[in-house]
Design a protein around this motif. Sequence first.
Motif, short mmCIF file in Angstrom:
data_model
loop_
_atom_site.label_atom_id
_atom_site.label_comp_id
_atom_site.label_asym_id
_atom_site.label_seq_id
_atom_site.Cartn_x
_atom_site.Cartn_y
_atom_site.Cartn_z
N VAL A 244 -16.16 87.39 7.76
CA VAL A 244 -15.96 85.63 8.17
C VAL A 244 -16.86 85.53 9.22
N ALA A 245 -17.19 86.28 10.20
CA ALA A 245 -17.97 86.10 11.47
C ALA A 245 -19.44 86.29 10.94
N SER A 246 -19.92 87.68 10.15
CA SER A 246 -20.58 88.06 9.09
C SER A 246 -21.69 87.63 8.66
N GLU A 247 -21.07 87.66 7.67
CA GLU A 247 -21.09 86.42 6.24
C GLU A 247 -21.32 85.05 6.42
N LYS A 248 -20.24 84.44 7.52
CA LYS A 248 -19.74 83.46 7.05
C LYS A 248 -18.89 82.62 5.77
N LEU A 249 -18.64 83.75 5.73
CA LEU A 249 -17.72 83.66 4.56
C LEU A 249 -16.34 83.19 4.38
N PRO A 250 -15.65 81.76 3.97
CA PRO A 250 -14.24 81.79 4.45
C PRO A 250 -13.06 82.76 3.43
N LEU A 251 -12.76 83.08 5.16
CA LEU A 251 -10.90 83.47 4.35
C LEU A 251 -10.13 82.85 3.35
N THR A 252 -9.95 83.18 2.34
CA THR A 252 -9.32 82.72 1.30
C THR A 252 -7.60 83.04 1.18
N ILE A 253 -6.87 82.02 0.89
CA ILE A 253 -5.52 82.15 1.10
C ILE A 253 -4.62 81.16 -0.35
N TRP A 254 -4.30 82.22 -0.94
CA TRP A 254 -3.84 81.33 -2.74
C TRP A 254 -2.45 81.20 -2.11
N GLN A 255 -1.81 79.99 -2.35
CA GLN A 255 -0.67 79.77 -2.18
C GLN A 255 0.11 78.84 -3.25
N ALA A 256 1.70 79.23 -3.73
CA ALA A 256 2.06 78.52 -5.01
C ALA A 256 3.95 78.36 -4.09
N CYS A 257 4.44 77.72 -4.43
CA CYS A 257 5.95 77.17 -3.40
C CYS A 257 6.53 75.75 -4.70
N ILE A 258 7.65 76.13 -4.49
CA ILE A 258 8.46 74.64 -4.22
C ILE A 258 9.21 73.85 -3.29
N HIS A 259 8.71 73.40 -2.88
CA HIS A 259 9.16 73.23 -1.52
C HIS A 259 7.77 72.99 -0.26
N SER A 260 7.53 72.31 -0.08
CA SER A 260 6.69 71.80 0.79
C SER A 260 5.95 72.51 2.22
N SER A 261 7.37 72.16 2.76
CA SER A 261 8.17 72.10 4.64
C SER A 261 7.23 74.21 5.18
N THR A 262 7.33 74.76 4.20
CA THR A 262 7.66 75.57 5.15
C THR A 262 5.89 76.23 4.77
N ALA A 263 5.53 75.99 3.80
CA ALA A 263 4.30 76.73 4.22
C ALA A 263 2.96 75.34 4.43
N GLY A 264 3.41 74.18 4.36
CA GLY A 264 2.58 73.05 5.11
C GLY A 264 3.10 73.22 5.91
N GLU A 265 3.97 73.56 6.71
CA GLU A 265 3.60 74.51 8.40
C GLU A 265 2.57 75.42 9.00
N ALA A 266 2.58 75.96 7.26
CA ALA A 266 1.38 77.45 7.96
C ALA A 266 0.02 77.29 7.84
N LYS A 267 -0.04 75.84 6.31
CA LYS A 267 -1.63 75.10 6.55
C LYS A 267 -2.03 74.70 7.77
N THR A 268 -1.05 73.65 8.51
CA THR A 268 -0.93 72.78 9.31
C THR A 268 -2.01 73.70 10.50
N VAL A 269 -0.80 74.40 11.02
CA VAL A 269 -1.77 75.58 12.42
C VAL A 269 -2.86 76.35 12.33
N ILE A 270 -2.79 76.21 11.07
CA ILE A 270 -3.60 77.11 10.46
C ILE A 270 -5.22 76.34 10.42
N LYS A 271 -5.27 74.64 10.09
CA LYS A 271 -5.52 73.74 10.22
C LYS A 271 -6.48 73.68 12.01
N GLU A 272 -5.16 73.08 11.92
CA GLU A 272 -5.24 72.66 13.26
C GLU A 272 -5.97 73.12 14.40
#
Length: 493
Positions: free
Chosen positions: A114-142
């Motif tokens: 990511v640092a050397s080639e300026k490529l993003p780290l990609t995370i693919w996610q799927a769930c049926i209840h959004s709060s737990t995965a949403g928390e992970a995304k919030t912490v990563i994004k913020e």
Amino acid sequence: PDFCWGGVVTALSSVALSIMDSQPRQALRLLFVAWNLLGAYFVFDWSESSSWPARAALVLHNMHQESASQAPAEQKHPGEEDASLYMRLLSWGGTTEVGKPFAQQYLFSLLDSVASEKLPLTIWQACIHSSTAGEAKTVIKEFLMHEFPVVFHGNSLATQLCGNYGICASAEVSEELEPLVMWGDGVPFDSLVLQFQTTTSFKEALSSDVIMCSIPAWWCSLFASASKPLLAFVGLPILQYVPENERQSFLLNFIALVQDPRHVFLANNVYLAEEIAWQTGLRLPAVRILGFHTRATYMPSRSQVLVARPGTSGALAECVMNRFLDLAPQFPFTFTQFQDLFSNSAEDPAKAREIYNVTLKFDVLASFQAAVMLPYDTSLMLLWEFYAMGVPLFVPRQLWRWLFGQHTRQDLATQVTGYMFDTPSPFFNPYEPLDLARARFWTRYTDWALLPHIQYFRSVADLLEKLVGCDFSQVSASMKEFTSLSLVRNVEV
């Protein structure tokens, strides 16, 4: 004549205790009637608000004793005695993730790219209840995006709440994954894997760097077929949606995935981590949900105290609390029931039964003087959200009365064959007399008991007194300080 509920319960208990040694069966019958009168499921122990001496703890304690005795005294909750205990329980020491060099090396190599080639780290996610995965995304994004770019491909099927986090699945993905939510009886797991591998979702997962699973936990096994590193952030019991005849094989597969050095497995609360340890012998690290998606903070502009109901049951809270207010006309606050905030709840009775609501704004919740919460599980997203906003929380001290919910479903109480954990079962049947000693033991691991600065009350009168005497601003400041410390821990993780 008027029916005196407290008097009848006291009479039944007194007679039962007096004959327990000589007529144990008759004593149990009387205690069983008293238990039913007290209320067995999602009912606050209103007897604490009565001058009659009978209490649910006395009744339940003696239903599991051979001779009559007083129930052990109620102890302080862990968060009251040691505010730092929760942080220690979030430590990775002694958990499955200590010493997984491959996962660390893989992540570091990705970050170098990511640092050397300026490529993003990609995370693919799927769930049926959004709060737990949403928390992970919030912490990563913020809090992490400023260090390296991350593309989070969210695919939550929880259409009512996924918008809070920006992780809603497309119509195509929803159509593909909806049939895989329920693992049907008699359906071989291999056929589910083949079904998943024919989807566009599988192709997207293959092109990612990391696959994230959360709820349901059995999707972790499904996604593992893509042969990518897994980030598992488990939020509900791991056997949810797993057919009974498949549970032993699933538990063995789950153990293998957790022990695989390529993967990282986390639980979103301490109770769930201990529960998984009871089922598998493996203790996952707990990473608590912080709830920063609320983007709101405590700013009391109302004279009301919000009463957050237990699920779809009011547990008589409206009637009992307002009756006490009728007798205390000088009380400076009024109670607002949570369901009264829902739009059109008065005109549409169905609104009063809603659990998920998309019209209510968090800044409205943060505008009350305080919130009275009546739990209906060992941990709740609403609890974490109120705590994140710094809204002073008042909770019944008798937490063991509220141990019924998704985390404690008796039908999910399966251990891997040949393993016996040295603690009692964390699962409870709400339709049987509660084992008081076991319930008090497991209460210690709930967020209701572990989070510091929660205010506990024994009765409605005690609640009114504590509301009047509480320094709301100081309590809110202490809650926010603990949340800040928790944030530092989560970002480090």
